[in-house]
Design a protein around this motif. Structure first.
Motif, mmCIF file in Angstrom:
data_model
loop_
_atom_site.group_PDB
_atom_site.id
_atom_site.type_symbol
_atom_site.label_atom_id
_atom_site.label_comp_id
_atom_site.label_asym_id
_atom_site.label_seq_id
_atom_site.Cartn_x
_atom_site.Cartn_y
_atom_site.Cartn_z
ATOM 1 N N PRO A 1 -4.427 4.560 -0.021
ATOM 2 C CA PRO A 1 -3.117 5.200 -0.180
ATOM 3 C C PRO A 1 -2.202 4.410 -1.111
ATOM 4 C CG PRO A 1 -3.226 4.055 1.920
ATOM 5 C CD PRO A 1 -4.591 3.944 1.305
ATOM 6 N N THR A 2 -1.370 5.131 -1.864
ATOM 7 C CA THR A 2 -0.394 4.525 -2.770
ATOM 8 C C THR A 2 0.929 5.286 -2.644
ATOM 9 O OG1 THR A 2 -1.078 5.940 -4.615
ATOM 10 C CG2 THR A 2 -2.149 3.781 -4.428
ATOM 11 N N HIS A 3 1.993 4.709 -3.187
ATOM 12 C CA HIS A 3 3.294 5.378 -3.027
ATOM 13 C C HIS A 3 3.420 6.604 -3.913
ATOM 14 C CE1 HIS A 3 4.558 3.180 -6.692
ATOM 15 N NE2 HIS A 3 5.521 4.057 -6.775
ATOM 16 N N GLN A 4 2.642 6.687 -4.998
ATOM 17 C CA GLN A 4 2.538 7.904 -5.800
ATOM 18 C C GLN A 4 1.388 7.734 -6.779
ATOM 19 O OE1 GLN A 4 6.726 7.470 -7.447
ATOM 20 N NE2 GLN A 4 5.705 8.231 -9.265
ATOM 21 N N GLY A 5 1.142 8.774 -7.592
ATOM 22 C CA GLY A 5 -0.061 8.780 -8.417
ATOM 23 C C GLY A 5 -0.115 7.689 -9.450
ATOM 24 N N ARG A 6 1.008 7.323 -10.048
ATOM 25 C CA ARG A 6 0.976 6.318 -11.107
ATOM 26 C C ARG A 6 0.585 4.952 -10.569
ATOM 27 N NH1 ARG A 6 7.044 6.958 -13.074
ATOM 28 N NH2 ARG A 6 6.361 9.082 -12.711
ATOM 29 N N GLY B 1 0.634 9.284 -2.584
ATOM 30 C CA GLY B 1 -0.535 9.509 -3.420
ATOM 31 C C GLY B 1 -1.703 8.702 -2.913
ATOM 32 N N TRP B 2 -2.794 8.718 -3.674
ATOM 33 C CA TRP B 2 -3.942 7.910 -3.294
ATOM 34 C C TRP B 2 -4.918 7.760 -4.439
ATOM 35 C CZ3 TRP B 2 -3.412 12.863 -1.048
ATOM 36 C CH2 TRP B 2 -4.396 13.796 -1.369
ATOM 37 N N LEU B 3 -5.759 6.776 -4.288
ATOM 38 C CA LEU B 3 -6.946 6.559 -5.116
ATOM 39 C C LEU B 3 -8.129 6.703 -4.176
ATOM 40 C CD1 LEU B 3 -8.523 5.468 -7.622
ATOM 41 C CD2 LEU B 3 -7.964 3.166 -6.804
ATOM 42 N N ALA B 4 -9.112 7.538 -4.539
ATOM 43 C CA ALA B 4 -10.293 7.736 -3.702
ATOM 44 C C ALA B 4 -11.537 7.594 -4.568
ATOM 45 C CB ALA B 4 -10.264 9.103 -3.021
ATOM 46 N N LEU B 5 -12.581 6.992 -4.009
ATOM 47 C CA LEU B 5 -13.789 6.736 -4.783
ATOM 48 C C LEU B 5 -14.943 6.398 -3.852
ATOM 49 C CD1 LEU B 5 -13.483 3.165 -6.367
ATOM 50 C CD2 LEU B 5 -11.821 4.058 -4.766
#
Length: 454
Positions: free
Chosen positions: A99-104, A264-268
């Motif tokens: 999870p992140t605070h937004q996409g950027r 937002g998030w980064l998923a992989l």
């Protein structure tokens, strides 16, 4: 919805309202002067209809507001983290969810790990923060749109597609650590990517990881269902899962299709890369089970993901955007066709041929719409994309003004007002003059640059 009814109505009732300031033309002229003719500098309460962005500006549902009240704000391992993670995995299938605070923030972390001088990162078309985060590492952000995607009047159903032949050449000739596809293609007019094209990109990538910038995934899936043969009877969630299955990971701004106001998030799937990204996350975002979000925000997003793939909602969402675009087209105002999912893009180059690209026709049109009617849009042209990594400036491929539609926020009366103001401005288009940029930062200049009229 019963097929006998032609009119598409909003699949919700209004539960809470927010007042809009009714400003005068003289007041708006003063705001423009104070803001340096940059609408990002205009206070929100001084805007009548705010179409600057669809990012974080939508209205949450009663179930999302209920989720805010459930907020478990445990620093590590919040109960809402697990609800959030399962909602993401249910649609996107990736093993690691960060999870992140937004996409950027997800972009910053990923490109810090994979970018660097001498590397090239292709995309159908990078958006502003994606390009900036790639270039910040010293890598080149390379756009590979299909030719139809650069012709505003083309009615190709999937103008967001990537040029696969060009991608193959780039992969053969350059150091490419990752390939991106943006769904939908925001910089190209909110245009969708077909499943056929995504499969071809996957095949061309071979062992090179393919990631999705998937913040408008539901709108893209709905266009696939409407326009791509063989998908008309496929449920939208299944189309989303098929898109995700072709990729190795994704970045997400949950402020778009997931119906959140932040997050937002980064998923992989790659274990080693995920570990590297989590370590970077802890440096700047927070612990891996909240990553810059409050627990209540994660719960709102988990619910928003379920609502975003509801077909009654998507039917209303896309049709309401088409309503605006088709009305402008009928009025003779040049717009990108077919109408995109989240926004209508006016072709400022065609509407204002008297303004050269380096006098910023898209920005001039944005200023005119705000001055005449208090409508705030966003330039997608040479202000946003004309500055090169070496500091030089050149015209962007297209000069567009984006009118982004917040989700579940404005009524048809608001949209009719926008149509009326756009028509008034278009009738006096030949009198509009360009702008000179008098201040600009070294990156993402469109956010804070200042202008003066020519």
């Amino acid at each position: 919805m019963d097929s006998q009814w032609v009119t598409i109505i909003e699949p919700f009732r209004i539960h809470s309202v927010e007042p809009i300031a009714m400003t005068t033309l003289e007041e708006r002229e003063q705001e423009l002067l104070r803001a340096g003719y940059n609408l990002f500098n205009v206070p929100g309460p001084r805007v009548l209809v705010d179409l600057l962005t669809d990012s974080g500006t939508g209205a949450m549902s009663s179930e999302q507001w209920a989720g805010l009240q459930r907020g478990d704000e445990s620093y590590a391992g919040s109960a809402l983290w697990f609800r959030f993670r399962e909602a993401v995995r249910d649609l996107f299938l990736f093993q690691h969810v960060i999870p992140t605070h937004q996409g950027r923030a997800a972009e910053k972390i990923l490109f810090s790990a994979l970018g660097g001088p001498g590397r090239t990162i292709p995309n159908n078309t990078h958006f502003d923060t994606t390009r900036a985060n790639v270039e910040f590492t010293g890598a080149e952000a390379l756009d590979l749109p299909v030719p139809e995607g650069l012709v505003p009047s083309s009615r190709h159903p999937f103008k967001g597609n990537m040029d696969v032949d060009a991608l193959r050449r780039v992969l053969a000739e350059r150091d490419v650590p990752i390939v991106f596809v943006t769904l939908t293609n925001n910089s190209g007019g909110g245009q969708p990517v077909s499943m056929e094209n995504l499969r071809a990109v996957r095949e061309a990538c071979g062992d090179v990881p393919l990631f999705l910038d998937a913040c408008r995934f539901a709108e893209n899936a709905w266009f696939v269902k409407l326009r791509e043969p063989g998908y008309e009877d496929t449920p939208v969630p299944d189309i989303v899962r098929e898109m995700a299955a072709l990729a190795d990971g994704m970045t997400m701004s949950a402020k778009k299709d997931p119906l959140g106001n932040i997050g937002g998030w980064l998923a992989l799937n790659d274990d080693a890369l995920a570990e590297q990204c989590r370590n970077l996350l802890i440096l700047t975002e927070g612990f891996p089970t909240y990553g810059g979000m409050a627990g209540r925000d994660m719960d709102a997003i988990a619910q928003g993901l379920r609502e975003a793939v509801d077909e009654d909602y998507l039917r209303y969402r896309i049709r309401s955007t088409e309503y605006l675009g088709e009305a402008l087209d009928r009025a003779g105002i040049p717009v990108v066709l077919p109408v995109g999912g989240h926004a209508v893009y006016i072709d400022a180059r065609a509407l204002l041929p008297q303004i050269p690209p380096l006098e910023y026709p898209g920005q001039a049109l944005a200023v005119a719409l705000y001055r005449e009617g208090g409508i705030r849009g966003s330039e997608i042209g040479t202000v946003m994309f004309g500055r090169r990594a070496d500091g030089s400036e050149q015209p962007a491929p297209m000069e567009l003004l984006r009118l982004a539609i917040p989700r579940r926020t404005y009524t048809q009366s608001h949209v009719d007002y926008v149509i009326e103001v756009c028509g008034h401005v278009a009738r006096g288009a030949e009198a509009i003059r360009g702008l000179r940029m008098v201040e600009e930062p070294p990156a993402l200049r469109h956010f804070t640059a200042r202008f003066e009229p020519l």
